[in-house]
Design a protein around this motif. Sequence first.
Motif, PDB file in Angstrom:
ATOM      1  N   ILE A  21      52.467 -48.362  50.310  1.00  0.00           N
ATOM      2  CA  ILE A  21      53.536 -47.806  51.133  1.00  0.00           C
ATOM      3  C   ILE A  21      53.132 -47.723  52.601  1.00  0.00           C
ATOM      4  N   PRO A  22      51.958 -47.158  52.944  1.00  0.00           N
ATOM      5  CA  PRO A  22      51.614 -47.131  54.371  1.00  0.00           C
ATOM      6  C   PRO A  22      51.468 -48.513  54.989  1.00  0.00           C
ATOM      7  N   ALA A  25      55.029 -49.914  55.422  1.00  0.00           N
ATOM      8  CA  ALA A  25      55.704 -49.177  56.494  1.00  0.00           C
ATOM      9  C   ALA A  25      55.181 -49.606  57.857  1.00  0.00           C
ATOM     10  N   LEU A 276      52.561 -34.948  56.698  1.00  0.00           N
ATOM     11  CA  LEU A 276      53.302 -36.200  56.529  1.00  0.00           C
ATOM     12  C   LEU A 276      52.368 -37.403  56.522  1.00  0.00           C
ATOM     13  N   ILE A 280      52.502 -40.036  53.653  1.00  0.00           N
ATOM     14  CA  ILE A 280      52.783 -41.439  53.969  1.00  0.00           C
ATOM     15  C   ILE A 280      51.614 -42.320  53.560  1.00  0.00           C
ATOM     16  N   GLY A 298      48.708 -43.571  57.986  1.00  0.00           N
ATOM     17  CA  GLY A 298      49.872 -42.697  58.075  1.00  0.00           C
ATOM     18  C   GLY A 298      49.972 -42.002  59.422  1.00  0.00           C
ATOM     19  N   ILE A 301      51.104 -44.494  61.928  1.00  0.00           N
ATOM     20  CA  ILE A 301      52.523 -44.808  61.726  1.00  0.00           C
ATOM     21  C   ILE A 301      53.394 -43.768  62.430  1.00  0.00           C
ATOM     22  N   ILE A 302      53.039 -42.495  62.280  1.00  0.00           N
ATOM     23  CA  ILE A 302      53.816 -41.428  62.919  1.00  0.00           C
ATOM     24  C   ILE A 302      53.799 -41.583  64.435  1.00  0.00           C
ATOM     25  N   LYS A 323      62.725 -39.293  63.534  1.00  0.00           N
ATOM     26  CA  LYS A 323      61.461 -39.359  62.793  1.00  0.00           C
ATOM     27  C   LYS A 323      61.646 -38.838  61.374  1.00  0.00           C
ATOM     28  N   ILE A 327      60.863 -40.972  58.041  1.00  0.00           N
ATOM     29  CA  ILE A 327      59.800 -40.466  57.170  1.00  0.00           C
ATOM     30  C   ILE A 327      60.333 -40.169  55.773  1.00  0.00           C
ATOM     31  N   ILE A 330      60.424 -43.416  53.980  1.00  0.00           N
ATOM     32  CA  ILE A 330      59.080 -43.864  53.606  1.00  0.00           C
ATOM     33  C   ILE A 330      58.551 -43.085  52.412  1.00  0.00           C
ATOM     34  N   VAL A 331      58.724 -41.757  52.452  1.00  0.00           N
ATOM     35  CA  VAL A 331      58.206 -40.907  51.373  1.00  0.00           C
ATOM     36  C   VAL A 331      58.939 -41.182  50.065  1.00  0.00           C
TER      37      VAL A 331
END
Length: 359
Positions: A21-22, A25, A276, A280, A298, A301-302, A323, A327, A330-331
């Motif tokens: 996932i990360p 993303a 987060l 993430i 993660g 990414i933020i 955001k 997010i 993504i989660v």
Amino acid sequence: MKGKFNFSEQFKKFTSSQLIIPVIALLILVIFNLIRDPSFFSVGIKVNNVGNKVLAGNLISILNGASELVILSIGMTLVTSATKGQDISVGACAAIAGSVFVKILRAAGSITVPTIFLGVVVACCIAIVFCLFTGVLIARFNIQPMIASLILFTAGRPIAYWINGGATPNVESNLLGYLGGFIPGCPIPSPILIVIAFLILIVVLLNKTTLSLFIQSVGINERAAKQNGIDPIFMKLLVFVILGICVALAGSMNVCRIGLINHEKILLDYEMDAILAVAIGGNSLGGGKFKLAGTVIGAYIIQALTITLYAMKVSSTDIKAYKAIVIIIIVVAGSPVVKEWVGKMFRRITSATVKAGGR
């Protein structure tokens, strides 16, 4: 046949990885920005205010701006793994550590390398004490982590305010500017170098000792860990010691960036971003196994999302809402339910393909 490539098996391993996932993303963010502005990630050299040639560009801004978040997220990951919960007071504790750091620097009169080192050490000690306060409530009294850390989440910033007598003093010096900005002759921002050094130390600590195994064992099954000779209480307190160091480094680094301590604003809402970053990164917020690589990705990414929104002229008041939407996507995409659904769909497609090929 031995050694034959099995696409279905490899895809299953890929989709079950914590890093899927990360990584996806991050790739989506990169592709989106390259389509929107092909020069978004370009890195150039400019001359800063003191006449030094330094690296500049959005990519450098992302790596530099996420430095404190990366350090806090590492501590949050270890706490989450061992305690099955999150410490929401890391931003407030960073304010306390930053205030102590400033107090030491101002008390010394002149800011020198030994003074800065002493300030960081004292800030670490004080931050560890406050983090251990939360750790004791969790480890000894079995209070839920979020509830236990709510105490310092509420009281931490007022304590930081009292440390410097209710003031927001400046601590400007060339040395602090070097640590928060650029060292003369080095084009890379100092916070990036500090993060690299810290990552190397924490990776060596976790990989060259049994610490990582013990932390995860306590988080997965505390009773079984105890039966195997691991002290769950000690391990939980130990992760809060590490968190205290992370908090002190992040707080001191932020003071070096801006040259003052503002107890109300320093690393405000960073505890939420740290949580987060852990989520993430593919780490379970219910504790157990963790991957620091996922957490670090993660965090970046933020920050990349924040820089992207600023580049798109989104107002600062609207950024949090945008955001939050991204997010959430993504989660949810990384949730076990979605992963299971994707797996089922893939198996149906591959089985249909096999059947069609056998006709």
